[in-house]
Design an enzyme around this catalytic site. Structure first.
Site, PDB file in Angstrom:
ATOM      1  N   GLY A 132      23.195  77.218  11.615  1.00 56.12           N
ATOM      2  CA  GLY A 132      23.996  76.638  12.693  1.00 56.12           C
ATOM      3  C   GLY A 132      24.742  75.395  12.278  1.00 56.12           C
ATOM      4  O   GLY A 132      25.784  75.068  12.837  1.00 56.12           O
ATOM      5  N   MET A 133      24.240  74.645  11.283  1.00 59.67           N
ATOM      6  CA  MET A 133      24.904  73.406  10.871  1.00 59.67           C
ATOM      7  C   MET A 133      25.970  73.636   9.822  1.00 59.67           C
ATOM      8  O   MET A 133      26.875  72.820   9.669  1.00 59.67           O
ATOM      9  CB  MET A 133      23.871  72.404  10.340  1.00 59.67           C
ATOM     10  N   ASP A 160      12.003  67.769  13.354  1.00 57.93           N
ATOM     11  CA  ASP A 160      12.308  69.210  13.378  1.00 57.93           C
ATOM     12  C   ASP A 160      11.427  69.962  12.385  1.00 57.93           C
ATOM     13  O   ASP A 160      11.903  70.799  11.628  1.00 57.93           O
ATOM     14  CB  ASP A 160      13.783  69.439  13.074  1.00 57.93           C
TER      15      ASP A 160
END
Length: 762
Positions: free
Chosen positions: A32-33, A151
C-alpha cells in the site's frame, strides 16, 4: 540526485538509477505504501533494498511538508542499529509519475517473511518463543531510543536464511518523546497502525511502549494457533474487538498448548497497558524462560551510527508536477454517508505497508459499530439452528450440538455475562421453540440421545445459574410472554409453568390431545380457549381445531388456519367468544412458502392482511380488511413466483408471491428484479430498491446480497428505513448471517456464521 525514469501509477521502472548510485534490478514486492526493489549500490559495490514510498508522492506545499516530516522521522529510525532491526543506509527522493516520492535504502535480506510462515499454520512453541524474544530485543532497542514501532505484525517481521529475526518498517514509527511532536509525520490525534494488531490505547490516539507489546501478543497468538485472537470483516470490527472483547486463551483455539502460554499471551492482551509486561526486555526474558534453548538475548552493537554520506539528502525536483491530495476513501464496509455518521470519530481508512491503517480523532465507540464480540470456544454458527433473543438489555444465543451452549452478553457493551453448557443436542422436531427467554429465565430444549425424550433447562438470566429441569416426554412447549409463563402441552393436560421455579401455576385437564397455541391473552388447546393467566376456560367452540402452530391476535380478533371445505381457510374469530367473524380460502402452501412460517406479522400491517397466494376465486395477491375480510386492493405488479414443495421432492410454481414482509404501514414485496414496498391502505408504491432477500428487523428492513470476486466471497448488507426506504447502514460480512437480526433501542444485533456478534447503531 538524478531523476529516475517513471511510468503511470507513480512507480519507478527497472534499471533506473536513483541518487546517481542505486541501480534498480528487479521488483521484490508491492504494498500500500509503494514498492520494494532489489538494487545495486554502485558506490559501495553491494546489493541493497530500495523502498519507494509512493504513498507520499505529489506536489504542492502540503505534500512537501508531509515528505519532509517523513524524512525527518525516518532519520530518527535510521539511527537504530541492532542485529534484529533492518538497517537503513540512506534516504532520498525519487521522481514518479505522481510527483516526488521518498525512498529508503536498506540492507538486502534473504529468507522469508513471517507472514508466509503464518499462512502455513501454527509454529512450534519453542520457535514462537525464540522469534518473539528477538522481536522484543529489537523493540527494547527502539524504545530505549524513544521510538515506537506501532505496526508490529507478521508482514513487518522477516526470518533470515540463518533463522534470525529482522523487524521491518519502522517507517511509520514515531518518536515517543512528546518534545519531538513537531517532528511527527502524523497530525495530532491521528493513529497509524494495522487494526488487527492495534492496542486499545493506540486506537484512541495514545500509543506508548506497551502498545507494541500488545501487538506482540496478537502476533504470538497467531504464531501459536494459526489465527488471530479476534476476527472481523473489516478494520472497524477489529478495533471494536480490541477495545471491548475478552480474548480467548490460545489453548482454547489449539488444545494442548501449555498453560504458561495462555498466561503470557493474555497478559499481553490486557486492555489496560499497566497490566501488561513492563518492558520489551522483561517480555524477552520471559519468552526465553519458557524454553531453555530459545536463545540468548541479542546485544545491540555499541558503535556510532552513521547514515551513508555518499548520497546527500535529495530535494524535490524543480520540474515536479503539482497535484492535489485526493480525499481518502471511507473505511471498508461503510458508505461515505455512514462514514460521515461517525462524526469526528473516523476520518479515513487508508493503507500502510501492505495492510490497513486506521486514522482516528476520538473514541472509536462513537461509530456505527457499537461493539463486536467473538462467541468464543472456536464455535461457529453456520449449523445446528442457532437461536438469538434480545431481552432485558441482554443478548442471548443458543447454538451447537453435543454440547448445546447458551451465551449471554450485555447488549449495550458486548461484555460476556455468562455461558451455560448442556451435553445434549438441539431438538426441534415437534415444532416447539428451541430457545426462549421469558420471566427472567432463559429456557433451552435439548435431547441427549435420539431415542430419549427432550428436556427443558431453565437458567437465571442474570448469572446463568440453572433454575430447573423438566422432561417433556411426548409434550410440546411454548411461552406466553404477556402472562410470563411456560406453556407445556401433553396428551391429557395443558399447564402453565412458572419460568423461575418450573412449578405449575395452573393445569387444565383435557381429553383432546394436541398442542397449545399462545395467542393474545389466551392459550388455545383443541376446541377450548383458556385464560393464560388463570388457566380457566374463556370460551369453547365445538368442532374448532386450528391447523398447525400458527395463530395471531389482532385487537379484538383472532386469526387461525383451519380446515376449510376444500383445503385450508384463514378464519377470523372473536377473541371474546370464539365466534367466526369471516373466513376466506387460504392456500396451505403459504405455510411452506415462507410468509406465515416467519410469523403472522409477515402478512399483517395495521388493520390490513395481505394474502399473497392464489386460493378460491382469488388469483392475485390481495389485501383485505382485518375486521371484515373485504378486499381493500389487489396487487397487479411484478412479483417473484412462489414455489410449493411436494412430499416426493417435486417442486411446482404456484400463483402468488413468496417472501412478503409486513412493515409499519406497508408490505415489502419481492418482484424478482428487486423489492417494492406497498402502502398498506391502498397498495400504492412507497419505495423501491434493486436489493432482494429482505428481512424484517423492527422498523427497518435488512437486505443481504452475496458477492464474489476471484476467490473471495462475502455478503453485502444494507439496512433501510421501512417507511421511506432510505439507507441507514451498509456493510460487508465475510460469511452469511446465522440468525435473524434482532432490533432494540436503536441497535441491530447480528450474528454471522463465523461466530462473530455485531451490535450496530442505526
Amino acid at each position: 540526485m538524478q531523476p529516475a525514469e517513471t511510468f503511470g501509477g507513480g512507480c519507478v521502472v527497472g534499471d533506473a538509477l536513483l541518487a546517481g548510485r542505486y541501480q534498480l534490478k528487479q521488483l521484490v514486492g508491492r504494498g500500500g505504501m509503494g514498492e520494494v526493489w532489489e538494487a545495486f549500490d554502485e558506490r559501495l559495490g553491494r546489493t541493497v533494498a530500495v523502498k519507494v514510498v509512493s504513498l507520499l508522492a505529489g506536489g504542492g506545499s502540503a505534500a512537501g511538508e508531509l515528505r519532509a516530516r517523513f524524512l525527518r522521522e525516518a532519520r530518527i529510525t535510521a539511527a537504530l542499529q541492532h542485529p534484529c532491526i533492518v538497517a537503513v543506509h540512506d534516504l532520498g527522493e525519487a521522481v514518479t509519475a505522481e510527483g516526488s516520492a521518498p525512498f529508503l535504502v536498506m540492507e538486502f535480506l534473504r529468507g522469508q517473511g513471517l507472514e508466509t510462515v503464518v499462512r502455513r499454520g501454527p509454529v512450534p512453541g519453542q520457535e514462537a518463543a525464540r522469534w518473539g524474544a528477538q522481536i522484543c530485543d529489537a523493540l527494547a532497542e527502539a524504545h530505549a531510543g524513544g521510538v515506537l514501532h506501532r505496526d508490529i505484525k507478521p508482514a513487518n517481521v522477516f526470518i533470515t536464511a540463518n533463522g534470525g529475526v529482522k523487524v521491518l518498517d519502522f517507517g511509520i514509527a514515531r518518536a515517543a518523546d512528546p518534545a519531538g511532536a513537531g517532528e511527527l509525520l502524523t497530525r495530532t490525534g491521528t493513529v497509524v497502525g494495522t487494526a488487527a494488531y492495534m492496542a486499545p490505547e493506540q486506537a484512541r490516539g495514545r500509543p506508548e511502549e506497551r502498545s507494541d507489546l500488545y501487538a506482540v501478543g496478537c502476533l504470538l497468538f497467531e504464531l501459536l494457533t494459526g489465527s488471530l485472537p479476534f476476527s472481523a470483516p473489516d478494520a472497524l470490527g477489529y478495533l471494536t474487538a480490541h477495545l471491548n472483547d475478552t480474548p480467548p486463551t490460545p489453548s482454547s483455539v489449539l488444545p494442548g498448548l501449555p498453560a504458561a502460554w495462555d498466561e503470557l499471551v493474555l497478559r499481553l492482551l490486557e486492555k489496560e497497558p499497566g497490566r501488561r509486561y513492563a518492558s520489551a526486555a522483561e517480555l524477552a526474558a520471559e519468552l526465553r524462560g519458557l524454553y531453555g534453548s530459545a536463545g540468548a538475548a541479542v546485544p545491540a552493537p555499541r558503535t556510532p551510527t552513521v547514515v551513508d554520506a555518499g548520497g546527500s539528502p535529495a530535494r524535490p525536483s524543480p520540474g515536479a508536477t503539482t497535484a492535489s491530495v485526493p480525499e481518502p476513501p471511507p473505511p471498508p464496509g461503510l458508505t461515505r454517508r455512514s462514514a460521515l455518521g461517525w462524526g469526528a470519530g473516523v476520518l479515513t481508512l487508508g493503507a500502510a505497508g501492505t495492510a490497513a491503517a486506521l486514522y482516528l480523532t476520538e473514541e472509536p465507540d462513537k461509530g456505527p459499530v457499537a461493539w463486536s464480540q467473538n462467541i468464543g470456544d472456536a464455535q461457529k454458527l453456520d449449523r445446528n439452528h442457532p437461536t438469538s433473543v434480545v431481552s432485558g438489555g441482554r443478548w442471548y444465543i443458543a447454538s451447537g450440538d453435543a454440547p448445546v451452549m447458551v451465551h449471554a452478553f450485555d447488549a449495550a457493551r458486548g461484555a460476556r455475562l455468562w455461558k451455560a453448557t448442556l451435553s445434549g443436542q438441539n431438538w426441534n422436531a415437534d415444532g416447539s421453540p428451541q430457545f426462549a427467554v421469558v420471566g427472567h429465565a432463559a429456557i433451552v430444549k435439548s435431547k441427549v440421545k435420539e431415542e430419549q425424550s427432550p428436556w427443558l433447562d431453565a437458567f437465571d438470566t442474570a448469572d446463568g445459574r440453572r433454575l430447573w429441569r423438566h422432561e417433556l416426554d411426548s409434550q410440546t412447549w411454548d411461552m406466553h410472554r404477556p402472562a410470563s409463563l411456560v406453556i407445556v402441552a401433553g396428551d391429557r393436560s395443558v399447564a402453565g409453568l412458572d419460568p423461575r421455579s418450573g412449578k405449575d401455576r395452573w393445569r387444565f385437564l383435557t381429553d383432546t390431545p394436541g398442542g397449545a397455541l399462545c395467542v393474545g391473552d389466551l392459550v388455545v388447546s383443541g376446541d377450548t380457549a383458556l385464560s393464560a393467566r388463570t388457566g380457566k376456560t374463556a370460551w369453547q367452540q365445538s368442532g374448532f381445531s386450528a391447523n398447525g402452530r400458527l395463530a395471531h391476535a389482532l385487537g379484538k380478533f383472532l386469526l387461525f388456519y383451519e380446515a376449510g371445505t376444500k383445503a385450508t381457510d384463514l378464519v377470523c374469530r372473536s377473541a371474546h367468544t370464539g365466534d367466526v367473524v369471516w373466513r376466506t380460502p387460504f392456500n396451505a402452501a403459504e405455510e411452506r412458502a415462507g410468509s406465515a412460517e416467519r410469523s403472522w406479522q409477515a402478512v399483517i400491517s395495521g388493520t390490513t392482511i395481505f394474502l399473497p397466494l392464489a386460493a378460491g376465486d382469488r388469483r392475485r395477491p390481495t389485501a383485505v380488511d382485518a375486521a371484515t375480510g373485504k378486499v381493500k386492493w389487489t396487487y397487479d405488479g411484478p412479483y417473484r413466483r412462489a414455489s410449493d414443495y411436494g412430499d416426493d421432492g417435486s417442486v411446482k410454481q404456484i400463483e402468488g408471491v413468496q417472501g412478503v414482509l409486513g412493515v409499519e404501514g406497508g408490505f415489502v414485496v419481492p418482484t424478482g428484479k428487486g423489492t417494492v414496498c406497498l402502502n398498506a391502505n391502498d397498495g400504492r408504491q412507497r419505495w423501491r430498491t434493486s436489493d432482494e432477500g429482505a428481512q424484517l428487523i423492527g422498523k427497518h428492513v435488512l437486505f443481504t446480497t452475496p458477492r464474489e470476486r476471484m476467490f473471495t466471497q462475502w455478503r453485502h448488507t444494507r439496512i433501510v428505513d421501512a417507511r421511506t426506504g432510505s439507507e441507514v447502514w451498509t456493510g460487508d460480512f465475510d460469511t452469511g448471517l446465522a440468525t435473524l437480526p434482532q432490533s432494540t433501542d436503536g441497535r441491530v444485533f447480528i450474528a454471522d456464521m463465523d461466530g462473530k456478534l455485531w451490535a450496530l447503531r442505526i
